[in-house]
Design an enzyme around this catalytic site. Structure first.
Site, short mmCIF file in Angstrom:
data_model
loop_
_atom_site.label_atom_id
_atom_site.label_comp_id
_atom_site.label_asym_id
_atom_site.label_seq_id
_atom_site.Cartn_x
_atom_site.Cartn_y
_atom_site.Cartn_z
N LYS A 185 11.07 -6.80 7.04
CA LYS A 185 9.43 -6.18 6.08
C LYS A 185 9.49 -7.24 5.67
CE LYS A 185 9.09 -3.77 1.95
NZ LYS A 185 8.16 -4.44 1.44
N ARG A 236 -0.02 -7.42 2.50
CA ARG A 236 -0.70 -6.77 3.53
C ARG A 236 -1.57 -6.14 3.62
NH1 ARG A 236 1.88 -0.40 2.90
NH2 ARG A 236 0.56 0.84 4.69
N GLU A 256 1.57 -7.76 8.21
CA GLU A 256 1.42 -8.20 7.26
C GLU A 256 1.05 -9.27 7.67
OE1 GLU A 256 2.52 -6.26 4.77
OE2 GLU A 256 4.28 -7.52 3.06
N ARG A 311 3.89 8.04 -0.72
CA ARG A 311 4.74 7.97 -0.36
C ARG A 311 5.55 8.84 0.10
NH1 ARG A 311 6.61 2.99 -2.58
NH2 ARG A 311 4.51 2.67 -3.97
N LYS A 354 11.98 1.97 2.50
CA LYS A 354 12.13 0.49 2.05
C LYS A 354 14.15 -0.09 2.43
CE LYS A 354 9.92 -0.03 -1.63
NZ LYS A 354 8.67 -0.45 -2.52
P1 ATP Z 1 7.14 -3.59 -2.87
O1 ATP Z 1 6.64 -5.04 -3.63
O2 ATP Z 1 8.72 -3.55 -2.33
O3 ATP Z 1 6.89 -4.47 -1.03
P2 ATP Z 1 5.16 -1.62 -2.79
O4 ATP Z 1 4.52 -1.11 -3.72
O5 ATP Z 1 3.83 -2.81 -2.52
O6 ATP Z 1 6.57 -2.44 -2.59
P3 ATP Z 1 5.79 -0.24 -0.08
O7 ATP Z 1 5.02 0.58 0.66
O8 ATP Z 1 6.45 0.53 -1.46
O9 ATP Z 1 4.77 -1.06 -0.88
O10 ATP Z 1 6.60 -1.25 0.81
C1 ATP Z 1 6.25 -1.12 2.03
C2 ATP Z 1 5.50 -2.23 1.67
O11 ATP Z 1 6.14 -3.04 3.03
C3 ATP Z 1 4.54 -2.41 2.25
O12 ATP Z 1 3.78 -2.14 1.28
C4 ATP Z 1 4.28 -3.08 2.82
O13 ATP Z 1 3.01 -3.97 3.04
C5 ATP Z 1 5.16 -4.35 3.10
N1 ATP Z 1 6.12 -4.69 4.81
C6 ATP Z 1 6.28 -5.94 5.27
N2 ATP Z 1 6.95 -4.89 6.64
C7 ATP Z 1 6.56 -3.85 6.65
C8 ATP Z 1 6.68 -2.63 7.81
N3 ATP Z 1 7.27 -3.74 9.19
N4 ATP Z 1 6.73 -1.45 7.69
C9 ATP Z 1 5.47 -0.91 6.47
N5 ATP Z 1 5.80 -1.79 5.83
C10 ATP Z 1 6.23 -3.67 5.74
#
Ligand code: ATP
Length: 589
Positions: A252, A257, A304, A419, A425
């Protein structure tokens, strides 16, 4: 359709206090709209001239509007400014001035929605030397041809203060009702919206081809897809339990993004943010390499973008990645610490939509197109069969500077805008207490008392988003974590979006000193999620006897407001899940 009629509907929308009444008013308005007009009307109603990713802005500052009003109504600038200081709303000021104006328009043609959209677009397209004067004249021409109520809304629109309190979901339900007589097609319309990020386009297709047209909608290049999001888990065991025999586990990355759309024949690349905003120019380093590093004629991929030091093989902290948000820093930073793009998904390849393929197939297509792997690489990944394997990989990724891992169901489709547990995650910060932060929408604020009097802000009332009901439910007051600078800038921001009464989509029995439009999102850390009758989060009927959820010891942790829409804040469902996670066994260090 005449804009005068639309303005009457806008007035009604401002007066109601329930979301369902909003839907009724909107659907009545849409049912009087033609196929040719619906796109323009949708954008106008959203306070925009385009979908968000095109970012077309009208660019009228208060000063320009005042100059235009002086020309169109014959009133003195000073008189206008004085009246403005009493009403606090330039829209209302303009309305009053038009009522008393002695100057009459020679143009007797009534303003239609399309006329208005065209005029505003023309103003928006005016740029370069002398453009201020041209904008003033064009706007004055528009106002002198408008009725008082039209003037009110045209001015508010131009200043970005239209604020009808409508969410995307409200508009989609109203569209469904206007065409089918009920709100049942909302989900279908939402699916369409999820793959194009453009409500105007969805509405046009619905008006042109009906529900069948929406069912047949396909992903298109340069129309951003709403991103899939991840659920949380507390333990590695839980991940395996939920995923089945095996799953993919990826690093992660804590960067930005980025959804990249590329068409080689057209020599065109665009990069969109999590919010579907176009941010292509922020990434000169990625643009330079995309054509040579991605072996495809046309593609939509997602990943990312993160600052990465090749020499030390270190990932840089998030703060370093986002430094280039300011324009002048882009070139400098991209030379100093170029961003690398770690791709984790592919949605479209050479004319074919791939979203309905299982993850494993998408992943192998993704890996196949990444031929160089210098600046654009696939995310690190393993296939894990046991919780131990996930844990080992998690520890390795953390050591390398990543935020944690995202586990993915090998058989899952790419589910746009949702979601789901097909992505889970696990972050380093997850512990027994609530140490993952939440993103809350500000719905009101308290005026400063004691030492905070000078800041005009003593605390905030914040809410989560209930995406099933399309409502904002209060969850906490926030009184700590602010710096002085932050209090000043928040009180200025919030002062501009104060509302006279509780906004229609807000549920709260806690009364702040001032209600505000649910617009700004802040990141908050708390010690715990507790059950509480005081707040509305998680209540079924919002009655006094029900018990909702609240935060214990909340403090603001974001620097300012987050770059997220109110509807992208933490949802009620997530709070309920986080509440359950608190009770489970904590992660071992
Ligand atoms: P967070 O603040 O935890 O990143 P969020 O609400 O922005 O949360 P979530 O979809 O809940 O987003 O968590 C996944 C996020 O992690 C994605 O938005 C993405 O930007 C990021 N990310 C980083 N690496 C990866 C990966 N390998 N696969 C998917 N998402 C990833």
């Amino acid at each position: 359709m005449l804009f005068n009629e639309v303005a009457q509907y806008y007035q009604k929308l401002e007066e109601v206090s329930s979301r369902l009444s909003m839907i009724d008013i909107l659907s009545e308005m849409f049912s009087k709209t033609s196929k040719e007009e619906i796109k323009a009307l949708i954008y106008l109603t959203q306070g925009a001239l385009s979908p968000p990713f095109e970012g077309k802005e009208i660019g009228m500052a208060e000063k320009l509007v005042i100059s235009s009003l002086a020309i169109s109504t014959g009133a003195e600038q000073k008189t206008i400014e004085k009246l403005f200081s009493t009403t606090g709303d330039l829209g209302q000021t303009g309305e009053k001035l038009v009522i008393t104006s002695k100057l009459k328009s020679f143009n007797s043609k009534k303003l239609t929605v399309l006329d208005l959209f065209e005029s505003l677009t023309k103003i928006s397209n005016t740029s370069g030397v002398g453009s201020k004067d041209i904008k003033i004249r064009l706007f004055a021409g528009l106002i002198s041809n408008s009725s008082p109520i039209e003037t009110r809304y045209i001015i508010r629109f131009s200043l970005g203060t239209l604020r009808l309190g409508l969410g995307d979901a409200t508009i989609l339900e109203a569209l469904s009702k206007s065409i089918t007589g009920n709100r049942d097609s909302k989900e279908l319309l939402e699916n369409g919206y999820n793959i194009c990020g453009d409500l105007g386009k969805v509405a046009y297709i619905l008006f042109d081809k009906g529900i069948k047209g929406i069912e047949n909608m396909e992903v298109e290049l340069f129309n951003p897809i709403r991103p899939e999001l991840a659920e949380r888990a507390k333990s590695f065991e839980e991940i395996i339990e939920r995923m089945g025999v095996a799953c993919s586990v990826e690093g992660k990355y804590d960067g930005l993004r980025a959804q990249l759309h590329m068409d080689k024949k057209k020599n065109k690349i665009e990069i969109f943010s999590r919010n579907l905003e176009r941010m292509t120019l922020m990434f000169p380093d990625i643009l330079k390499n995309a054509f040579s590093e991605i072996n495809a004629e046309s593609i939509i991929v997602e990943g990312e973008a993160i600052a990465y030091n090749e020499n030390t093989e270190e990932f840089r902290p998030f703060q370093e990645t986002i430094q280039r948000k300011r324009k002048h820093e882009v070139e400098e930073k991209s030379a100093e610490v170029p961003l690398h793009l770690f791709l984790f998904d592919i949605m479209y390849l050479n004319g074919k939509q791939l979203m309905s393929l299982p993850y494993e197939e998408r992943r192998s297509k993704l890996e196949a197109v990444l031929v160089k792997r210098k600046m654009i690489l696939p995310s690190a990944k393993i296939i894990a069969k046991t919780s131990k394997e996930i844990e080992l990989f998690f520890n390795k990724e953390i050591t390398e500077g990543l935020e944690g891992v995202v586990a993915k169901d090998l058989n899952s489709k790419y589910v746009a805008g949702a979601r789901k547990f097909s992505w889970i995650k696990m972050k380093r910060s997850y512990r027994s207490e609530l140490s993952d932060t939440v993103d809350l929408v500000i719905i009101g604020y308290f005026s400063g008392k004691g030492s905070r009097t000078e800041f005009g802000l003593g605390g905030l009332l914040a809410a989560v988003y209930n995406d099933k009901k399309d409502l904002f439910e209060s969850i906490t007051k926030i009184g700590t974590g602010f710096t002085e600078k932050q209090m000043l800038s928040l009180s200025e921001l919030l002062g501009k979006i104060k509302t006279k009464k509780k906004p229609a989509r807000v549920e709260s029995t806690v009364e702040p000193d001032f209600w505000v439009d649910p617009k700004y999102v802040v990141e908050v850390r708390a010690d715990e999620i507790t059950r509480s009758p005081m707040h509305m989060c998680g209540k079924e009927t919002y009655s006094q006897d029900e018990i909702g959820y609240a935060l214990r010891f909340p403090r603001i942790v974001s620097d300012g407001v987050r770059d997220k829409k109110a509807e992208d804040a933490t949802t009620t469902k997530e709070i309920l899940e986080m509440f359950l996670l608190q009770k489970k066994k904590p992660l071992s260090d």
